[in-house]
Design an enzyme around this catalytic site. Structure first.
Site, short mmCIF file in Angstrom:
data_model
loop_
_atom_site.label_atom_id
_atom_site.label_comp_id
_atom_site.label_asym_id
_atom_site.label_seq_id
_atom_site.Cartn_x
_atom_site.Cartn_y
_atom_site.Cartn_z
N CYS A 135 -0.45 34.45 69.08
CA CYS A 135 0.39 33.52 69.85
C CYS A 135 1.35 32.76 68.94
O CYS A 135 0.96 31.76 68.32
CB CYS A 135 -0.49 32.54 70.63
SG CYS A 135 0.46 31.34 71.57
N CYS A 138 1.95 29.13 69.92
CA CYS A 138 0.89 28.18 69.55
C CYS A 138 0.89 27.92 68.04
O CYS A 138 0.76 26.79 67.60
CB CYS A 138 -0.48 28.71 69.93
SG CYS A 138 -0.54 29.66 71.45
N ASP A 139 0.98 28.99 67.25
CA ASP A 139 0.72 28.87 65.81
C ASP A 139 1.96 28.94 64.94
O ASP A 139 1.88 28.66 63.73
CB ASP A 139 -0.27 29.97 65.37
CG ASP A 139 -1.59 29.86 66.12
OD1 ASP A 139 -2.01 28.72 66.39
OD2 ASP A 139 -2.19 30.90 66.45
#
Ligand code: NAP
Length: 312
Positions: A135, A138-139
């Site tokens: 992701c 997200c990261d």
């Protein structure tokens, strides 16, 4: 009795929420059971450009917040953190078991989407959360001014490579062939980005590092030669597959596990419909998930009428 419904939608992504909106507007007693928080796969996307009606790009979260606000306006019930473990059929009633509840319903729409496919190479599991991610939304921020590799040649790999190019110092797109599945407009943008470098005909074979990822070992698919690329992060976009084991043999699936439906999105079991990425279909987009949600809801409506099922 309070947990008895006319329709239960499993999954709160674009297909599920659309189905919910259509059902609730028909006054069909409906609940969406969502294993986490509603929103689905688009929540992992920074930039959506091909969903009609939004001339300016918006994030998946912004788009799904609008879907959910619309659902809320009609009073649609969405139950979060309700991962379905089992579905059983008894006559024309289905019981749906989650960790802590059992629900009863006369019809089901399965809209559980897909999960990312792992590469299955040494080092992958070990470095999840320490450089390996599925992701970028997200990261990605952890990799500002660092070097990252994106694995895959589809829409997801290209969208996320483009988004990572805004943060990282260099983005390698590692693809096992020399042509891509991704939309042409994304390929053009990646070629012009100046930060993205393509490593073609290369497949990842190992991930190495110390506490964190340091290297991606890739093998040339033509000459079977291995090289190591120094990277700080690896984002895997090697496609995705559904997990519908909770349905047992209530549905037929293709070889990859996607649910087989007819034109009305009905499955082999009367009263069970499937919508969105979880079903066998030629194109997986938010727009096609929305279409599926509407068709499946219509199927449920006709099924309940035919069976003369009314809870109120
Ligand atoms: P995808 O289209 O299935 O692409 C997966 C990519 O990973 C392919 O290029 C595949 O290579 C590669 N791959 C698979 N297994 C691999 C392995 N073991 N090692 C290395 N590479 C591997 O998956 P996706 O990009 O996640 O997209 C899924 C669906 O969602 C698609 O229908 C896509 O169009 C849709 N989607 C749409 C949008 C959008 O419209 N904005 C955004 C994201 C996703 P090969 O090409 O050689 O098979």
């Amino acid at each position: 009795m309070e947990k008895k419904y006319e329709a239960i939608v499993i999954g709160g992504g674009p297909a599920g929420v659309t189905a919910g909106i259509y059902l609730i507007r028909e006054r069909i007693k409906t609940v969406i059971l969502e294993k986490m928080l509603p929103g689905g796969t688009p929540l992992n996307t920074q930039r959506i450009e091909n969903y009609p009606g939004f001339p300016e790009p918006l994030s998946g979260k912004e788009l799904m917040d609008r879907f959910l606000a619309q659902a809320k306006n009609y009073g649609l019930e969405i139950r979060e953190f309700q991962e379905v473990k089992k579905v059983k059929k008894d006559g024309n009633v289905f019981s749906i078991e989650t960790e802590d509840e059992t629900y009863e319903t006369y019809s089901i729409i399965v809209a559980t989407g897909t999960n990312p496919i792992k590469l299955g190479i040494p080092g992958e599991e070990e470095y999840i959360g320490r450089g390996v991610s599925y992701c970028a939304t997200c990261d990605g921020p952890f990799f500002r001014d660092r070097v990252v590799a994106v694995i895959g040649g589809g829409d997801s790999a290209f969208e996320e490579a483009l988004s990572l190019a805004n943060l990282a110092s260099r983005v390698y797109v590692v693809h096992r062939r020399d042509t891509f599945r991704a939309q042409k407009i994304l390929q053009e943008r990646a070629s012009e980005s100046g930060k993205i470098e393509f490593l073609l005909n290369k497949k990842p074979v190992e991930i190495k590092g110390d506490e964190y990822v340091k290297e991606l070992v890739i093998e040339d698919t033509k000459i079977a030669q291995k090289v190591s690329v120094k990277v700080d992060g690896i984002f895997v976009y090697a496609g995705s597959r559904p997990d519908t084991s909770f349905l047992g043999d209530l549905v037929d699936r293709d070889d990859s596990g996607f649910i087989i439906t007819d034109d009305n999105l009905s499955t082999k079991t009367e009263g069970v419909f499937a919508a969105g990425d979880v079903r066998k279909k030629p194109l997986r987009q938010i727009s096609t998930a929305v279409g599926d949600g509407a068709i499946a809801a219509f199927g449920v409506q006709r099924y309940l009428l035919e069976k003369k099922i009314y809870l109120r």
